[in-house]
Design a protein around this motif. Structure first.
Motif, PDB file in Angstrom:
ATOM      1  N   ARG A 180      -4.364  11.584  -2.919  1.00  0.00           N
ATOM      2  CA  ARG A 180      -3.675  10.893  -1.823  1.00  0.00           C
ATOM      3  C   ARG A 180      -2.297  11.498  -1.565  1.00  0.00           C
ATOM      4  O   ARG A 180      -1.868  11.633  -0.421  1.00  0.00           O
ATOM      5  N   ALA A 182       0.832  -1.199   0.000  1.00  0.00           N
ATOM      6  CA  ALA A 182       0.000   0.000   0.000  1.00  0.00           C
ATOM      7  C   ALA A 182       0.870   1.253   0.000  1.00  0.00           C
ATOM      8  O   ALA A 182       1.895   1.324   0.681  1.00  0.00           O
ATOM      9  N   ASP A 204      -3.591   1.135  -3.445  1.00  0.00           N
ATOM     10  CA  ASP A 204      -3.808   0.219  -2.332  1.00  0.00           C
ATOM     11  C   ASP A 204      -3.209  -1.142  -2.670  1.00  0.00           C
ATOM     12  O   ASP A 204      -3.134  -1.528  -3.848  1.00  0.00           O
TER      13      ASP A 204
END
Length: 458
Positions: A443, A380, A385
């Motif tokens: 992210r 991850a 992920d």
């Protein structure tokens, strides 16, 4: 809906002069005041960079394998917004596909998806009336394809030209340009320099684009080509948007993300910077070859797959920046490196010291590793992920030993695990197109304010 006039330039195979013609066409029309946009089918960042230099706006890639066939139209509409002409440069032959999926990934498939006329560029060296059979075959092979005409290169003489034109007239195929031998000179900087001459605005690159524009302006019927491009129907797609849910602000200012590149762009696909901006980052360029420090306040670093391997010695010589990059990694800030960026983070490459972020050694070899990979994330990270599937592209000569760290980045069928994930570092020779997963930018920006403690290189 988008109604941008557009053309796709393709050829029976590689080597017919499509790249030089596409660059020259954009430069010639830009010189006439036409707002132009350039696109490259496939993952080639170098061709896209020169198309962008000629057009005066970022050159973009249309790669169905990397982003999905359903995003080709929207990405085109986004990149061509406001243009009076968009030129799409094909890859390989018109119906070719590296992956064996020509119905979705060839230049012909892109042209059909864009409802665009195709102009076939044909090198007619040692060819006479057979050109008609060749062109007729390409026109007839796919009834959905719109073959609008041809441009002939490497024509030997006026008599040769007459022979070719008469043969093509017999099958009712328009000729939009005829270039004699040596009229399309090999003036672009050597491929080993990659996108660097464009990013730095080197005079050699600028002169080369200008010379190609002059060659095309003197040999191609620009007004007729514009008329063909304007006959393309409206494209029923909504333009792609880089807008994503922005990260929660970590302070008064947006986090600063350093993007490896130069004044003329970055080593990443054009959409990367747009996605980072949309996610709330302040994006600042850093030149790994010249800048001796990261921009003040840098909270993350992205090094795209376009960084050329051939500049390893120059990367090594910039010791101050190497130290700054190692410190950024040590503090746990996000550091995403693709392609030669992975080699830059290694302990050394061909005996030259690098950043030392990764306990690995790079070695150059003869031959290139080239191709797409359907990869699975092994660890991850801000990129993906664990267990997520992606499609990326590899093109490199140098290899690392070990190939992967304790926590690998990727694995794929037929290969051992590859790449390194450590703290905020994600480093791999696999290059991704972020438009396939815009959440990467979200992210990364969200993680840009996070710093961990001290650790040793992985």
């Amino acid at each position: 809906m988008t109604a941008v006039p557009r053309l796709v330039l393709s050829a029976p195979s590689s080597g017919h002069g499509t790249n030089a013609l596409a660059i020259g066409l954009l430069a010639a029309l830009a010189d006439r005041g036409v707002q132009v946009a350039g696109f490259k089918v496939g993952p080639d960042l170098v061709d896209a960079a020169y198309l962008g230099l000629a057009a005066g706006r970022p050159g973009r890639n249309l790669d169905a394998r990397l982003v999905g066939a359903d995003r080709i139209g929207p990405l085109f509409a986004h990149g061509a917004a406001g243009a009076g002409l968009a030129v799409v440069q094909g890859t390989m032959g018109l119906y070719d596909s590296v992956s064996g999926r020509p119905e979705a990934e060839s230049t012909a498939a892109v042209a059909t998806a864009l409802r665009s006329p195709v102009v076939l560029v044909v090198d007619v060296t040692a060819m006479g009336q057979s050109v008609a059979a060749l062109v007729h075959g390409f026109r007839s092979y796919d009834e959905q394809l719109w073959l609008g005409g041809v441009i002939l290169t490497q024509v030997a003489s006026p008599r040769h030209e007459t022979m070719l034109r008469e043969a093509l007239d017999d099958i009712d195929v328009p000729v939009y340009g005829v270039l004699r031998r040596h009229e399309l000179p090999p003036v672009l900087p050597a491929r080993r320099h990659g996108v660097l001459p464009v990013l730095r605005g080197d005079a050699e690159a600028t002169r080369a684009v200008r010379r190609l524009g002059e060659a095309v302006a003197g040999t191609v019927e620009l007004d007729r080509l514009l008329a063909l491009a304007r006959s393309a129907p409206a494209l029923p797609v909504q333009p792609w948007s880089p807008a994503v849910a922005p990260a929660e602000p970590g302070g008064a200012r947006p986090p600063l993300v350093a993007l490896a590149g130069g004044p003329g762009g970055s080593y990443s696909y054009a959409e990367t910077a747009e996605l980072l901006h949309a996610a709330g980052a302040e994006v600042v360029a850093v030149d790994p070859l010249r800048d001796e420090a990261l921009p003040a306040g840098t909270r993350a670093l992205v090094v795209g797959a376009g960084l050329p391997e051939s500049y390893a010695r120059e990367l090594s010589a910039n010791r101050r920046l190497c130290i700054a990059v190692a410190e950024l990694a040590r503090t746990g800030r996000p550091l995403l490196a693709e392609g030669a960026g992975l080699l830059w983070l290694a302990r050394e490459l061909d005996g030259a010291p690098m950043c030392g972020v990764l306990d690995a050694v790079g070695t150059s070899r003869d031959g290139m590793v080239v191709g797409y990979r359907e990869a699975t994330a092994r660890t991850a990270s801000v990129v993906a992920d664990a267990g997520a599937s992606v499609v990326g592209y590899k093109q490199h000569a140098a290899v690392l030993s070990p190939r992967a760290g304790e926590h690998p980045a990727w694995s794929w069928e037929g290969g051992s695990p590859e790449g390194f994930v450590w703290r905020g570092v994600h480093a791999s020779q696999l290059g991704l197109h972020w438009a396939a997963d815009p959440a990467i930018a979200t992210r990364l920006v969200a993680a840009a304010g996070v710093a961990e403690g001290v650790g040793a290189p992985v």
